[in-house]
Enzyme design. Structure first.
Site, PDB file in Angstrom:
ATOM      1  N   ASP A 172      -8.025  -5.509   0.262  1.00  0.00           N
ATOM      2  CA  ASP A 172      -8.599  -6.316  -0.815  1.00  0.00           C
ATOM      3  C   ASP A 172      -8.095  -7.747  -0.852  1.00  0.00           C
ATOM      4  OD1 ASP A 172     -10.391  -4.514  -1.798  1.00  0.00           O
ATOM      5  OD2 ASP A 172      -8.808  -3.396  -2.787  1.00  0.00           O
ATOM      6  N   HIS A 223       0.850  -1.182   0.000  1.00  0.00           N
ATOM      7  CA  HIS A 223       0.000   0.000   0.000  1.00  0.00           C
ATOM      8  C   HIS A 223       0.885   1.231   0.000  1.00  0.00           C
ATOM      9  CE1 HIS A 223      -3.114   2.842   1.098  1.00  0.00           C
ATOM     10  NE2 HIS A 223      -3.945   1.931   0.633  1.00  0.00           N
TER      11      HIS A 223
HETATM   12  N1  CMC Z   1       4.267  -7.397  -4.997  1.00  0.00           N
HETATM   13  C1  CMC Z   1       5.607  -7.375  -5.160  1.00  0.00           C
HETATM   14  N2  CMC Z   1       6.347  -6.268  -4.982  1.00  0.00           N
HETATM   15  C2  CMC Z   1       5.735  -5.141  -4.642  1.00  0.00           C
HETATM   16  C3  CMC Z   1       4.333  -5.092  -4.475  1.00  0.00           C
HETATM   17  C4  CMC Z   1       3.600  -6.278  -4.652  1.00  0.00           C
HETATM   18  N3  CMC Z   1       2.270  -6.279  -4.488  1.00  0.00           N
HETATM   19  N4  CMC Z   1       3.970  -3.826  -4.142  1.00  0.00           N
HETATM   20  C5  CMC Z   1       5.094  -3.114  -4.112  1.00  0.00           C
HETATM   21  N5  CMC Z   1       6.170  -3.905  -4.403  1.00  0.00           N
HETATM   22  C6  CMC Z   1       7.580  -3.501  -4.401  1.00  0.00           C
HETATM   23  C7  CMC Z   1       7.956  -2.695  -5.631  1.00  0.00           C
HETATM   24  O1  CMC Z   1       8.374  -3.521  -6.683  1.00  0.00           O
HETATM   25  C8  CMC Z   1       9.023  -1.805  -5.073  1.00  0.00           C
HETATM   26  O2  CMC Z   1      10.202  -2.574  -4.972  1.00  0.00           O
HETATM   27  P1  CMC Z   1      11.654  -1.871  -5.197  1.00  0.00           P
HETATM   28  O3  CMC Z   1      11.763  -0.834  -4.114  1.00  0.00           O
HETATM   29  O4  CMC Z   1      12.635  -2.988  -5.068  1.00  0.00           O
HETATM   30  O5  CMC Z   1      11.615  -1.282  -6.576  1.00  0.00           O
HETATM   31  C9  CMC Z   1       8.567  -1.501  -3.639  1.00  0.00           C
HETATM   32  O6  CMC Z   1       7.763  -2.630  -3.276  1.00  0.00           O
HETATM   33  C10 CMC Z   1       7.748  -0.229  -3.510  1.00  0.00           C
HETATM   34  O7  CMC Z   1       6.660  -0.311  -4.447  1.00  0.00           O
HETATM   35  P2  CMC Z   1       6.004   0.934  -5.161  1.00  0.00           P
HETATM   36  O8  CMC Z   1       5.387   0.474  -6.446  1.00  0.00           O
HETATM   37  O9  CMC Z   1       6.979   2.055  -5.234  1.00  0.00           O
HETATM   38  O10 CMC Z   1       4.883   1.303  -4.108  1.00  0.00           O
HETATM   39  P3  CMC Z   1       3.645   2.218  -4.377  1.00  0.00           P
HETATM   40  O11 CMC Z   1       3.351   2.899  -3.105  1.00  0.00           O
HETATM   41  O12 CMC Z   1       3.852   3.085  -5.574  1.00  0.00           O
HETATM   42  O13 CMC Z   1       2.496   1.165  -4.772  1.00  0.00           O
HETATM   43  C11 CMC Z   1       0.618  -0.267  -4.670  1.00  0.00           C
HETATM   44  C12 CMC Z   1       1.436   0.809  -3.941  1.00  0.00           C
HETATM   45  C13 CMC Z   1      -0.622  -0.565  -3.839  1.00  0.00           C
HETATM   46  C14 CMC Z   1       0.171   0.270  -6.049  1.00  0.00           C
HETATM   47  C15 CMC Z   1       1.496  -1.546  -4.840  1.00  0.00           C
HETATM   48  O14 CMC Z   1       1.892  -2.023  -3.574  1.00  0.00           O
HETATM   49  C16 CMC Z   1       0.780  -2.639  -5.649  1.00  0.00           C
HETATM   50  O15 CMC Z   1       0.840  -2.621  -6.873  1.00  0.00           O
HETATM   51  N6  CMC Z   1       0.126  -3.594  -4.927  1.00  0.00           N
HETATM   52  C17 CMC Z   1      -0.669  -4.621  -5.622  1.00  0.00           C
HETATM   53  C18 CMC Z   1      -2.020  -4.057  -6.041  1.00  0.00           C
HETATM   54  C19 CMC Z   1      -2.963  -3.875  -4.883  1.00  0.00           C
HETATM   55  O16 CMC Z   1      -3.151  -4.736  -4.054  1.00  0.00           O
HETATM   56  N7  CMC Z   1      -3.626  -2.680  -4.854  1.00  0.00           N
HETATM   57  C20 CMC Z   1      -4.670  -2.377  -3.847  1.00  0.00           C
HETATM   58  C21 CMC Z   1      -4.240  -1.326  -2.891  1.00  0.00           C
HETATM   59  S1  CMC Z   1      -5.382  -1.223  -1.491  1.00  0.00           S
HETATM   60  C22 CMC Z   1      -6.905  -0.788  -2.173  1.00  0.00           C
HETATM   61  C23 CMC Z   1      -6.868   0.509  -2.891  1.00  0.00           C
HETATM   62  O17 CMC Z   1      -6.232   1.466  -2.454  1.00  0.00           O
HETATM   63  O18 CMC Z   1      -7.576   0.630  -3.897  1.00  0.00           O
END
Ligand code: CMC
Length: 395
Positions: free
Chosen positions: A327, A269
């Site tokens: 989720d 998140h």
């Molecule tokens: N699986 C594997 N690696 C992950 C994941 C994941 N689900 N989420 C983040 N990472 C890694 C990412 O690759 C990065 O690694 P590194 O630092 O080595 O490059 C690090 O963690 C930070 O990730 P980020 O993409 O910079 O984080 P963000 O804050 O931009 O993204 C997120 C947040 C929710 C989009 C992401 O965690 C994600 O894609 N999760 C899966 C989708 C999901 O479950 N979304 C629902 C969120 S809750 C409901 C809502 O808000 O709608």
């Protein structure tokens, strides 16, 4: 030209002042107007949280009765609006239908669209909350070719929605109160989450003084993606793809491989770097529902629980603060309620509508005092001025 701060994804930009929702991502705290989310979901009902978010305080008995009247007053939608559904291709995703029909409400609500008038603003908020379950259920029924079931205003919000989804005109249908209560908790947990992508979209659209119903449609569009509201659908697809506990290590390896775009859906998140407090409640709801339905061996729940266990012990996930979000378990509950996969995100939009209208109203009040259109700047990396090239001299 001009100085600006580069902040892609707005990870450190505060875009507004708000008194609605507070999140402490390090401690895993979520408060609606100062009240803890877990307590609101466990001890309160839909009306309590919806009123609280929209009006700022929990309702007293009289206010609650009036609020219930207000949001059941407009559960029917204009018959002509129902014609819109017939224009969609039979296999259209219900979220595509929702962006269209909610946007179309702008054309049907002239008395609730005067954003300069506080009473009109309140009317638009109440009508959105009121009409969303009907619009969502019609999206489902028409996509399956089923007859539409009109709203029963003697039922509470969650039961009314379940009735419109699953009742049949020729048969008696009683909503199971345990399942309705589970849905109510899902709705409460998803209602608001400060400046997430869809809420920011609603505020940005609203800052141009656009029609409120059109603003909510823009929120629905932003919610659709798998990185946001589409995650509940994506989680279930992922669990089905994993298929058995023995294949969890492969899924974890893929999620950690930077060359592979696969991510563990329902994990991580932007704000929470520990357990999402909503996920804790959702996991409990999940067990309650499956127990009530006497589903003792749901293979997807077993995979989900094992995946959670292995991922939360894995240094990759721990170091990055990646834990289950709301989720991760909501999809399993929705499936047990009989909600089809393509309606999961629609249900999220139903709940988030309360947050969207509350945030829209707060934004609109602010805009009346100090109008300020949302207008981010950019880092321009393209060409500077260059002479026009006539067609015959182009490569
Ligand atoms: N699986 C594997 N690696 C992950 C994941 C994941 N689900 N989420 C983040 N990472 C890694 C990412 O690759 C990065 O690694 P590194 O630092 O080595 O490059 C690090 O963690 C930070 O990730 P980020 O993409 O910079 O984080 P963000 O804050 O931009 O993204 C997120 C947040 C929710 C989009 C992401 O965690 C994600 O894609 N999760 C899966 C989708 C999901 O479950 N979304 C629902 C969120 S809750 C409901 C809502 O808000 O709608």
């Amino acid at each position: 030209t001009g100085l600006c701060t580069y902040d892609p994804g707005y990870t450190s930009t505060g875009s507004c002042n708000s008194t609605i929702t507070y999140i402490d991502g390090k401690k895993g705290v979520l408060l609606y107007r100062g009240y803890d989310i877990e307590q609101l979901a466990e001890e309160g009902d839909f009306l309590d949280s919806a009123y609280l978010l929209l009006m700022g305080e929990l309702p007293n008995a009289q206010q609650k009765t009036q609020f219930e009247k207000d949001i059941t007053m407009h559960t029917l939608v204009h018959e002509q609006l129902i014609q819109f559904y017939k224009g969609f291709k039979h296999d259209a995703h219900p979220m595509a239908i929702m962006t269209g029909v909610v946007g179309a409400l702008s054309a049907f609500e002239p008395y609730a669209s005067d954003i300069a008038d506080p009473a009109s603003r309140m009317r638009s908020c109440l009508r959105m909350i009121s009409r969303m379950p009907t619009l969502a259920a019609i999206a489902y029924r028409t996509s399956r070719g089923y007859p539409i079931i009109y709203p029963r205003n003697d039922l509470d919000y969650a039961s009314r929605f379940l009735h419109m989804m699953f009742a049949w005109p020729t048969q008696k249908y009683d909503v199971d109160p345990v399942l309705a209560r589970a849905l109510e908790k899902i709705l409460i947990l998803h209602m608001d989450h400060e400046q997430n992508a869809s809420t920011s979209t609603v505020r940005t659209a609203g800052s141009s003084q656009a029609n409120p119903f059109a603003c909510i449609a823009s929120g629905i569009a932003a919610l659709w993606g798998p990185a946001h509201g589409g995650a509940n659908e994506a989680v279930l697809r992922m669990l089905e793809d994993i298929g058995s506990k023995s294949r969890i290590p492969d899924a974890l390896a893929r999620a950690k491989d930077k060359k592979d775009p696969f991510r563990l859906m329902g994990f991580g998140h932007r704000v929470y770097k520990t357990f999402d407090p909503r996920a804790k409640v959702m996991r409990k709801v999940c067990h309650e529902v499956l127990e009530h339905l006497q589903i003792t061996d749901d293979p997807l729940l077993e995979i989900a629980m094992e995946l959670e266990k292995e991922a939360t012990l894995d240094p990759y996930f721990v170091q990055r603060g990646l834990y289950p979000n709301v989720d991760f378990y909501s999809g399993i509950v929705l499936r047990a309620l009989g909600v089809p996969l393509d309606m999961f995100t629609v249900l999220f939009s139903l709940a988030r509508t309360v947050g969207w209208v509350s945030q829209w109203r707060e934004m609109a009040e602010e805009q009346q005092k100090t109008p300020k259109i949302s207008r981010p700047r950019q880092m321009y990396n393209g060409h500077l001025l260059r002479p026009f090239v006539p067609l015959e001299r182009r490569d």
